[in-house]
Design an enzyme around this catalytic site. Structure first.
Site, PDB file in Angstrom:
ATOM      1  N   ASP A  29       0.836  -1.199   0.000  1.00 32.18           N
ATOM      2  CA  ASP A  29       0.000   0.000   0.000  1.00 32.18           C
ATOM      3  C   ASP A  29       0.879   1.261   0.000  1.00 32.18           C
ATOM      4  OD1 ASP A  29      -2.856   0.926   0.457  1.00 32.18           O
ATOM      5  OD2 ASP A  29      -1.881   1.916   2.140  1.00 32.18           O
ATOM      6  N   GLU A  53      13.948 -14.580   0.589  1.00 31.55           N
ATOM      7  CA  GLU A  53      14.296 -15.630   1.559  1.00 31.55           C
ATOM      8  C   GLU A  53      13.317 -16.788   1.463  1.00 31.55           C
ATOM      9  OE1 GLU A  53      14.025 -14.153   5.582  1.00 31.55           O
ATOM     10  OE2 GLU A  53      15.363 -12.478   5.139  1.00 31.55           O
TER      11      GLU A  53
END
Ligand code: GLC
Length: 554
Positions: free
Chosen positions: A218, A272
């Site tokens: 956002d 990751e």
């Protein structure tokens, strides 16, 4: 699943050439959870409701769902004001167990789940903010942007909130102002503070561990503000009647150079969790000029892209709806993309007028064909596949704080957030209670069940377009080759590995001839937006008003 080091090395090389990554070739579908499907009769959609409708979405053929916020929230901005460490589900939407069940059910259907992440601000009810405002000595005081008043006691500078009025609210207890680029109930976090970064990145990991396939970030372009808190300059292009936030140019509140570091840190976190089988993705909300979008891919000196995978390209929403403007837009966007960057296109979302209202109902089909045949990931907005239009909301029924703050300017977003009409059951099958916003007037005819039974409905067009896009590599991964504008028609080819498809779109209200360079001899209609002809030769025929074709060249 946390990748080990060897996997991560593999992931990196995979991401260097992710030509067939799901987020590159697939179709994203946005769900506004309050309005999709209610399962418990409170008139508000919820996560179990979404789960109930997954077969519909799988049949439609979309690859990924983006779900707007469902985190605990006082709902001042309907969930974009998060009140609990980003690690729980608001009881109105269900529970974490419902969320886990949703992830599993989405994955079981071969789809992906993208969740919303709101890094710029929290709710004033977030424990972080409660601590931050509790005392000027509190260790979290600096987690938000607190400033002393100006010498006259007023706000520290001239920054404006995107929802109208100053971006500063005075806190009598501390004698300082806090900054909020949206509602006063949405205080902005201080992304220059290392602990804020750690906490927010950890929240990303929380959702990644629960299996999400990515985030929509956002207002990412707002997360860092000028370190000197300088005044924004006046906008010479402002005229009365425009959204008041445009009085100033957001030179010191948007698109600061440091945003790139924040994005890079977020990218490292999602990487990751990426593995050879599936990459996790960052989609960035970027209301920015075309020439700035490229920067959000985060190219380093060697050309590796280390920022957002998909910085949203919203330019179809604002560009004049005609062949010449859209041709110019696509060329400009294609030219501005960094090498290897994945393009994307958006026709609408929970903040902007619906495409069928902007372009006119008859053009909604043309818009669908455009969205699903341009080069790049398309993001659809729930209900657009039914041709849903903006729904007028009576003043006494207004819910959106944007409209409440600035009534009458046409800024309110309720009209584009109305419940999904599913059937002709009471309340269109959305709820057994009272819907939080009214339905579209034409719901008895314009609903999923009715359109599924009609071979020529816009819903069927969306299904056919998505299926065709999936079947033809030229459409989901091919090059985009402009064939130019002729009067009211726009034509382009999509080409991959020797396969070439041509798209011709008539934006005009008259019939349009198809020229030789647009449709070579032998080109046949694979799909018309009107769904009433197929297999005909394109040459010698003409496009009807607002009709589009996909042509196959054999
Ligand atoms: C984004 C959201 C919008 C929200 C605002 C503040 O623009 O899309 O709905 O009101 O951010 O979080």
């Amino acid at each position: 699943m946390r990748a080990n080091k060897a996997d991560r090395t593999m992931t990196r090389s995979l991401q260097a050439a992710p030509r067939d990554a799901w987020w590159r070739n697939g179709v994203v579908y946005q769900i506004y959870p309050r309005s999709f499907q209610d399962s418990d009769g409170d008139g508000i959609g919820d996560l179990p409701g979404i789960r109930r409708r997954l077969d519909y979405l799988a049949d439609l053929g979309v690859d990924a769902l983006w779900v707007s916020p469902f985190y605990p929230s006082p709902m001042a901005d309907f969930g974009y004001d998060v009140a609990d460490y980003y690690c729980d589900v608001d009881p109105r939407f269900g529970s974490l167990a419902d969320f886990d069940a949703l992830v599993a059910a989405v994955h079981a259907r071969g789809m992906k789940l993208i969740v919303d992440f709101v890094p710029n601000h929290t709710s004033t009810q977030h424990p972080w903010f409660l601590e931050s405002r509790s005392s000027r000595d509190d260790p979290k005081q600096d987690w938000y942007l607190w400033r002393d008043p100006a010498p006259d006691g007023g706000p520290p500078n001239n920054w404006l909130s995107n929802f109208g009025s100053p971006a500063w609210t005075f806190d009598a207890a501390s004698g300082q102002y806090y900054c909020h680029l949206f509602l006063a109930a949405q205080p902005d976090l201080n992304w220059r503070h290392p602990e804020v970064r750690v906490a927010l990145l950890e929240a990303l990991r929380f959702w990644l561990r629960r299996g999400v396939d990515g985030f929509r970030l956002d207002v990412i372009y707002h997360v860092v503000k000028d370190v000197h808190f300088r005044d924004n300059p006046a906008n010479p292009g402002f005229v009365e009647g425009m959204d008041p936030v445009h009085r100033l140019l957001p030179v010191y509140t948007a698109d600061q150079p440091e945003v790139a570091q924040v994005l890079a840190e977020m990218r490292r976190v999602v990487d990751e969790f990426s593995d050879a089988a599936s990459a996790r993705v960052l989609v960035a909300e970027t209301y920015l000029p075309i020439e700035r979008l490229g920067a959000y891919y985060g190219a380093d000196a060697a050309g590796n892209l280390l920022g957002a995978h998909l910085p949203f390209n919203f330019h179809l929403i604002g560009t004049p709806w005609n062949a010449a403007s859209i041709d110019a837009l696509v060329r400009a966007y294609e030219a501005a993309l960094p090498a290897g960057a994945a393009p994307n296109w958006v026709l609408g979302n929970h903040d902007r007028s619906r495409v069928a209202s902007r372009t006119g109902a008859r053009s909604a089909r043309l818009a669908a064909m455009l969205l699903l045949t341009l080069r790049g990931t398309p993001t659809m907005y729930y209900g657009d596949e039914l041709g849903l239009e903006d729904v007028a909301i009576e003043p006494q029924d207004v819910q959106d704080p944007f409209e409440k703050n600035q009534p009458g300017l046409g800024l309110g977003r309720d009209p584009v957030r109305t419940p999904m009409p599913w059937s002709n059951a009471p309340h269109a099958g959305f709820t057994t209670g009272r819907p939080w916003l009214r339905l579209n007037d034409d719901w008895p005819g314009r609903n999923v069940l009715a359109q599924a039974a009609d071979d020529r409905s816009i819903l069927q067009l969306y299904r056919r377009l998505i299926a065709l896009r999936r079947r033809h590599p030229a459409l989901h991964r091919g090059e985009w080759l402009p064939l130019g504008v002729e009067g009211s028609t726009l034509a382009y080819a999509r080409e991959h590995a020797g396969e070439r498809l041509v798209v011709v779109l008539n934006f005009g209200s008259d019939n349009a001839e198809v020229l030789e360079r647009q449709a070579p001899a032998g080109a046949r209609i694979l799909l018309s937006t009107l769904l009433d002809r197929r297999g005909e030769l394109a040459r010698g025929s003409h496009l009807r008003p607002f009709e589009g074709w996909i042509l196959g060249l054999q």
